[in-house]
Write an enzyme that holds these catalytic residues in place. Structure first.
Site, PDB file in Angstrom:
ATOM      1  CG  ASP A 311      56.690  34.693   8.258  1.00 53.10           C
ATOM      2  OD1 ASP A 311      57.403  34.237   9.166  1.00 53.10           O
ATOM      3  OD2 ASP A 311      55.541  34.281   8.017  1.00 53.10           O
ATOM      4  CG  ASP A 513      51.232  34.514   6.272  1.00 52.80           C
ATOM      5  OD1 ASP A 513      52.210  34.423   7.039  1.00 52.80           O
ATOM      6  OD2 ASP A 513      50.488  33.553   5.998  1.00 52.80           O
ATOM      7  CG  ASP A 517      54.987  37.861   9.948  1.00 49.95           C
ATOM      8  OD1 ASP A 517      56.084  37.594  10.455  1.00 49.95           O
ATOM      9  OD2 ASP A 517      54.317  37.034   9.297  1.00 49.95           O
TER      10      ASP A 517
END
Length: 618
Positions: A311, A513, A517
């Site tokens: 990410d 995080d 996700d």
């Protein structure tokens, strides 16, 4: 959590077997050695051995031929041939290994429960100018809802009245709040910040964006292919080899006791013991480095990953906007205007206000307290600093305020705004001071060595998948050297892309995080969460949690996993090699079943001592 308070169920069978072994050994002190010692051992074998044999038999009927088939045959053979001591030793080895294995693979993820616990529960429905509290589950499209400051948006909808900033980071992963006003679309699970909003629901809460993320996590976990356990890989060839050795022993001698000796010495305790001991050691070693590996399968997965997916926000970047530049008009001192802006922003709880204050302090500005503060939620704030009127906020808000105090400065703002892009705020004063404060997320400093380490470890493909705008993602990807990237992705898009990599045969390490996700972390071979941003749902969905907000620990986690798996395989190979030698002696009639069991115990001790090296720093 078991009733014992441990994160895995405790089986009483190892303790029962050990107790009867000890009781039988002590029997001659109070009773005649024969037949009471053998009777005690036989009782223990019946009590502890039959459940083990029955459970293995049920697995065989389901087509499961794993490492414990040989142990079952040894237990049954010991009963039939009147060799209770040998059988009870096998039971102790088998059940003790299973207890270790249960510990190593303990604590399945409770991500779905955590997500559901964080879901919006209540809503404030507005009907005939009256506000009533309702359960979020009964929201209907078209309902008018009031969302107060600090509350979760209960359903997807559109703002009809009010102005505020809305934190969408749980859903998009992006840390900068979105300015919300009439016409702005809101997603369930977002957090309203400083101003009250009236919205019109467009979907039921069960059909909203947050509910979709819950469903994605649930389906990703259900469809995730489990890794084949190391012990079962070896059992595929060792079990048939053992049965072949038994057949040879019978054909040569027609002696069932010799066949039992082969089974006992061949009981694959290296398979049962080596992997869990090494994995527990690896998990403990990782924990000392603030890397929490949630179960044994995750550690094995770390050893096998070959592809990394990241990410962006909070993973490759710091995750909090910073002041990138202060652009002033007509050569006005930037630090002076920044200090004035910080003075009026000290009383605001807005994220960007705190960033401005921190930047002013970092530049050595002496902050003072502003007076006559007036804040317009979601737009900006005005105040008086050292006798000078100052305005800070969005371009529209600052321009409107300056038109009354300094029309010329308002015109200059229009010129500065023409070439401006990205997130920004303006500072204006009544005596002509004007500055544009530009914000940007910052790359983490430790990324270069992290990517070098991952490449050295053989993770030769890296991807960047983000919910941020494509242009921003492209810039970050170029900065870190990732050529495979995509932006403007939903949680579903991320899952689809991760699963496509898995279907190609890649073993994916996914790092994220944010709540958005969580589904892709669940779908990956190994999901890694950075808990420095709060943990919570994303930590529950992940297989590995970094307690320190430092992605450079990721290569270290991979190394720990690979070392633990190498030691497990080494222990298994040595243990089975020694067992093969013992099988040869047993087939030749040179070992009794009891001697074979004792030799197997010695092999087990050697295997365990070697497997314990996985916990060391070597």
């Amino acid at each position: 959590m078991s009733k014992s308070g441990l994160p895995f169920p405790i089986s009483p069978l190892p303790l029962i077997a050990l107790g009867f072994l000890a009781a039988g050994a002590l029997t001659p002190l109070v009773l005649p050695t024969d037949p009471w010692r053998d009777r005690v051992w036989l009782a223990g074998l019946l009590i502890a051995g039959i459940p083990v044999a029955f459970r293995t038999l049920r697995g065989m009927l389901r087509g499961e031929f794993a490492a414990d088939v040989v142990a079952m045959l040894a237990i049954v053979g010991s009963l039939l041939l009147g060799q209770p001591l040998a059988g009870l030793v096998v039971v102790l080895m088998q059940t003790g290994g299973e207890a270790l294995d249960a510990y190593a693979v303990a604590r399945a993820s409770s991500a779905v429960k955590a997500l559901e616990a964080d879901a919006p529960r209540t809503a404030h429905r507005v009907l005939d100018a009256r506000v009533s509290d309702i359960d979020a589950a009964v929201i209907e499209p078209g309902d008018t809802l009031l969302v107060r400051p600090g509350e979760l948006v209960p359903a997807d909808g559109v703002v009809v009245h009010g102005s505020s900033h809305v934190d969408t980071s749980r859903l998009t992963g992006e840390p900068v709040p979105v300015r919300a006003g009439p016409g702005t679309r809101l997603l369930s699970g977002s957090v309203n910040q400083e101003g009250a909003l009236t919205m019109r629901a467009e979907r039921r809460s069960q059909e909203s964006q947050y509910a979709k993320i819950v469903d994605l996590v649930r389906s990703a976990q259900a469809s995730k292919s489990p890794l084949q356990r190391t012990a079962d890989v070896w059992a595929v060839w060792f079990t048939p080899l053992t049965l072949a050795a038994c057949a040879v022993a019978w054909l040569v001698s027609h002696d069932w006791t010799r066949v039992l000796a082969v089974l006992v010495v061949a009981t694959p305790c290296p398979l049962i013991l080596a992997a869990p001991v090494a994995i527990i050691g690896g998990i403990n070693r990782a924990a000392r480095r603030a890397i929490i590996v949630r179960h044994g399968g995750a550690l094995e997965g770390l050893a096998k990953v070959d592809t990394a997916v990241f990410d962006k926000t909070g993973t490759l970047t710091v995750g909090k906007p910073q002041v990138a530049a202060v652009v002033t008009h007509n050569g006005v001192d930037a630090v002076e205007l920044l200090a004035q802006a910080a003075a009026v922003e000290q009383g605001s709880g807005h994220l960007l206000a705190r960033v401005i204050v921190a930047e002013a302090e970092a530049r050595g500005a002496a902050l003072t307290m502003a007076s006559e503060l007036v804040e317009t939620p979601g737009r900006g704030v005005t105040g008086v600093v050292g006798g000078r009127w100052v305005v800070v906020g969005s371009p529209e808000f600052v321009r409107e305020a300056l038109l009354e105090r300094s029309p010329v400065t308002a015109g200059a703002l229009g010129e500065m705004e023409r070439d401006a892009t990205g997130l920004r705020a303006y500072v204006g004063t009544e005596d002509g001071g004007l500055a544009r404060i530009e914000f940007a997320d910052q790359l983490r400093a430790e990324l270069a060595p992290m990517f070098a380490d991952l490449q050295a470890l053989g993770l030769d493909e890296a991807y960047l998948y983000s919910g941020d705008k494509e242009a921003n993602v492209r810039a970050i990807a170029a900065a870190v050297g990732i050529t495979n990237f995509a932006g403007d992705l939903t949680a579903q898009d991320k899952v689809t892309r991760v699963m496509a990599l898995e279907k190609r045969g890649r073993r994916v390490l996914m790092v994220g995080d944010g709540t958005n996700d969580a589904p892709s972390l669940s779908a990956a071979t190994v999901g890694v969460a950075l808990a420095g941003h709060g943990g919570g749902v994303v930590a529950e969905a992940a297989d590995v949690v970094l307690l320190i907000d430092d992605p450079s620990r990721i290569p270290e986690a991979v190394r720990i996993g690979r070392r633990a798996l190498f030691i497990a395989r080494q222990s298994i190979a040595v243990g089975l090699g020694l067992s093969l030698v013992g099988m040869g002696f047993a087939a030749a009639g040179m070992l009794t079943p009891v001697a074979g069991a004792l030799i197997q115990e010695a092999i087990d001790v050697a295997v365990i001592l070697n497997a314990l090296r996985a916990a060391s720093e070597g």
